[in-house]
Design a protein around this motif. Structure first.
Motif, PDB file in Angstrom:
ATOM      1  N   GLY A 274      26.336  44.248  54.685  1.00 47.77           N
ATOM      2  CA  GLY A 274      25.916  43.748  55.992  1.00 47.77           C
ATOM      3  C   GLY A 274      24.760  44.540  56.574  1.00 47.77           C
ATOM      4  N   ASN A 275      24.846  45.855  56.503  1.00 47.91           N
ATOM      5  CA  ASN A 275      23.776  46.687  57.045  1.00 47.91           C
ATOM      6  C   ASN A 275      22.499  46.588  56.209  1.00 47.91           C
ATOM      7  N   ARG A 276      22.647  46.577  54.902  1.00 44.18           N
ATOM      8  CA  ARG A 276      21.463  46.498  54.046  1.00 44.18           C
ATOM      9  C   ARG A 276      20.783  45.143  54.174  1.00 44.18           C
ATOM     10  N   TYR A 277      21.578  44.090  54.191  1.00 44.60           N
ATOM     11  CA  TYR A 277      20.991  42.766  54.351  1.00 44.60           C
ATOM     12  C   TYR A 277      20.377  42.612  55.740  1.00 44.60           C
ATOM     13  N   GLY A 278      21.053  43.162  56.741  1.00 43.89           N
ATOM     14  CA  GLY A 278      20.514  43.094  58.103  1.00 43.89           C
ATOM     15  C   GLY A 278      19.175  43.793  58.224  1.00 43.89           C
ATOM     16  N   THR A 279      19.027  44.934  57.560  1.00 39.16           N
ATOM     17  CA  THR A 279      17.746  45.646  57.551  1.00 39.16           C
ATOM     18  C   THR A 279      16.674  44.791  56.895  1.00 39.16           C
ATOM     19  N   TRP A 280      17.003  44.251  55.720  1.00 39.08           N
ATOM     20  CA  TRP A 280      16.041  43.423  54.985  1.00 39.08           C
ATOM     21  C   TRP A 280      15.667  42.178  55.788  1.00 39.08           C
ATOM     22  N   GLN A 281      16.654  41.521  56.371  1.00 34.35           N
ATOM     23  CA  GLN A 281      16.420  40.268  57.094  1.00 34.35           C
ATOM     24  C   GLN A 281      15.528  40.483  58.312  1.00 34.35           C
ATOM     25  N   SER A 282      15.789  41.532  59.074  1.00 33.13           N
ATOM     26  CA  SER A 282      14.987  41.774  60.277  1.00 33.13           C
ATOM     27  C   SER A 282      13.559  42.158  59.928  1.00 33.13           C
ATOM     28  N   THR A 283      13.391  42.894  58.826  1.00 36.11           N
ATOM     29  CA  THR A 283      12.043  43.259  58.395  1.00 36.11           C
ATOM     30  C   THR A 283      11.289  42.032  57.893  1.00 36.11           C
ATOM     31  N   GLN A 284      11.980  41.192  57.135  1.00 32.66           N
ATOM     32  CA  GLN A 284      11.368  39.954  56.663  1.00 32.66           C
ATOM     33  C   GLN A 284      10.930  39.072  57.828  1.00 32.66           C
ATOM     34  N   ALA A 285      11.743  39.045  58.869  1.00 33.41           N
ATOM     35  CA  ALA A 285      11.413  38.229  60.041  1.00 33.41           C
ATOM     36  C   ALA A 285      10.139  38.726  60.714  1.00 33.41           C
ATOM     37  N   GLN A 286       9.933  40.028  60.697  1.00 28.94           N
ATOM     38  CA  GLN A 286       8.720  40.586  61.278  1.00 28.94           C
ATOM     39  C   GLN A 286       7.519  40.371  60.366  1.00 28.94           C
ATOM     40  N   GLY A 287       7.750  40.398  59.055  1.00 28.91           N
ATOM     41  CA  GLY A 287       6.693  40.113  58.098  1.00 28.91           C
ATOM     42  C   GLY A 287       5.662  41.205  57.927  1.00 28.91           C
ATOM     43  N   ASN A 288       5.974  42.405  58.334  1.00 29.07           N
ATOM     44  CA  ASN A 288       5.031  43.527  58.192  1.00 29.07           C
ATOM     45  C   ASN A 288       5.724  44.648  57.441  1.00 29.07           C
TER      46      ASN A 288
END
Length: 369
Positions: A274-288
């Protein structure tokens, strides 16, 4: 025979390490501040307490230090002793470690973005506007993510042992990572069986710490870290694991005492899906994924966990770090503790170069009192 010889050597190395710098964690006052956090299971905002040590609070320049797993603020003792006369040194206990508390949910309520919030919370509390982030292991990943998200706060960073694990590609779970780097198999156990892993670690805190905190000259069994069903099973035939080789007996006792406050109950936050996916997902959403600030990566050459030079090249981490300086040094997973003089020399040389390159805007280090 093997462990008997290693035990003698470990005591000798522990004595040498202790003599290298007179650092006493008990001589430092632990402070705390209340920070906002989110419990994603309860879907509500909660308050947590982040504990930290503040050394030389009148210094203009500062470094905030973030440990990895399993570690504490005091693991930066050699660096505090080396730089305390020139820098304000803020060493935190990450949420869930030592006396720093954690939301009830360990699975999804501590992404790297959440922990970035803890860092900025502490910095606001002590009146620091701009700082260098120094992190080891997962603490390095916290510093990378903090610097990516908040370049206004973190004007430079140092990542020790683990390179920038960016989120530019598809999400990879622990099983996928272990397929590439077999010594990461233990992370599958932590991810898939978190409750059982915590129980195993809590059974004997000193033994769990000793099993993990090893060096090139005092190695763990070859099968350590390669199981997906146990963390400590490789030590089943070892009656007593030698003391931590880079700690004095007092240092080790301090670690055991601090870990005994909450045990390992909330420390596996870096490994849960959950934490690892959450980190990846939020970063992907920012796109930077690029970190434009100056970066120093210090990679050990003898880490049994992974070949981090290979990992850096495999992940193409440097493509996202335009001001990257990479240095390698001898050592296993804990180079700043195993060879502090070498590590501190690398860090000092980079800091000296960094200070000469700062712009006037980057020199706004703290709030005026």
């Amino acid at each position: 025979m093997y462990w008997s010889a290693r035990l003698t050597l470990s005591f000798a190395l522990s004595f040498v390490a202790g003599a290298a710098a007179a650092f006493d964690p008990r001589a430092h006052t632990i402070q705390s501040t209340s920070c906002k956090a989110v419990d994603r299971v309860l879907n509500e905002e909660v308050n947590i307490s982040i504990e930290y040590v503040d050394v030389n609070p009148t210094a203009e320049k500062s470094i905030i230090m973030v440990h990895g797993w399993p570690s504490l603020w005091s693991s930066w003792g050699y660096q505090i002793e080396e730089f305390k006369d020139e820098y304000r040194m803020i060493a935190i206990d990450v949420r869930g470690f030592g006396g720093s508390t954690h939301p009830a949910d360990v699975q999804s309520s501590s992404t790297l973005a959440d922990i970035t919030g803890d860092l900025t919370c502490v910095l606001e509390h002590v009146g620091i506007k701009s700082t260098i982030c120094l992190g080891h292991d997962w603490g390095a990943e916290v510093c990378y993510e903090a610097s990516r998200r908040r370049p206004d706060v973190f004007y430079a960073l140092v990542g020790v042992t683990v390179p920038y694990l960016h989120s530019a590609g598809p999400f990879a779970d622990s099983a996928q990572l272990a397929a590439v780097m077999p010594k990461l198999a233990y992370q599958v156990f932590f991810e898939d069986h978190t409750t059982e892993a915590v129980a195993e670690l809590n059974k004997d805190i000193r033994r769990s710490l000793r099993a993990t905190l090893r060096t090139v000259n005092s190695t763990p069994p070859d099968s350590f870290l390669t199981s997906t069903s146990t963390y400590l099973g490789a030590y089943n035939n070892v009656t007593e694991i030698p003391p931590v080789p880079f700690f004095t007996s007092d240092d080790e006792d301090y670690f055991v005492e601090r870990f005994s406050i909450q045990k390992f109950d909330h420390t596996l936050i870096f490994y849960t899906r959950g934490n690892r996916y959450g980190t990846w997902q939020s970063t992907q959403a920012q796109g930077n994924y690029t970190i434009p600030q100056p970066v120093l990566a210090v990679l050990p050459l003898n880490d049994p966990v992974a070949d981090w030079v290979f990992a850096t090249n495999y992940l193409k981490s440097g493509a996202f770090l335009p001001q990257l300086t990479t240095k390698t040094m001898e050592g296993a997973h804990w180079p700043h503790l195993e060879h502090p003089h070498v590590f501190n020399g690398i860090l000092r040389a980079w800091l000296d170069t960094l200070e000469h390159s700062l712009t006037p805007a980057q020199r706004v280090f703290s709030d005026e009192l």
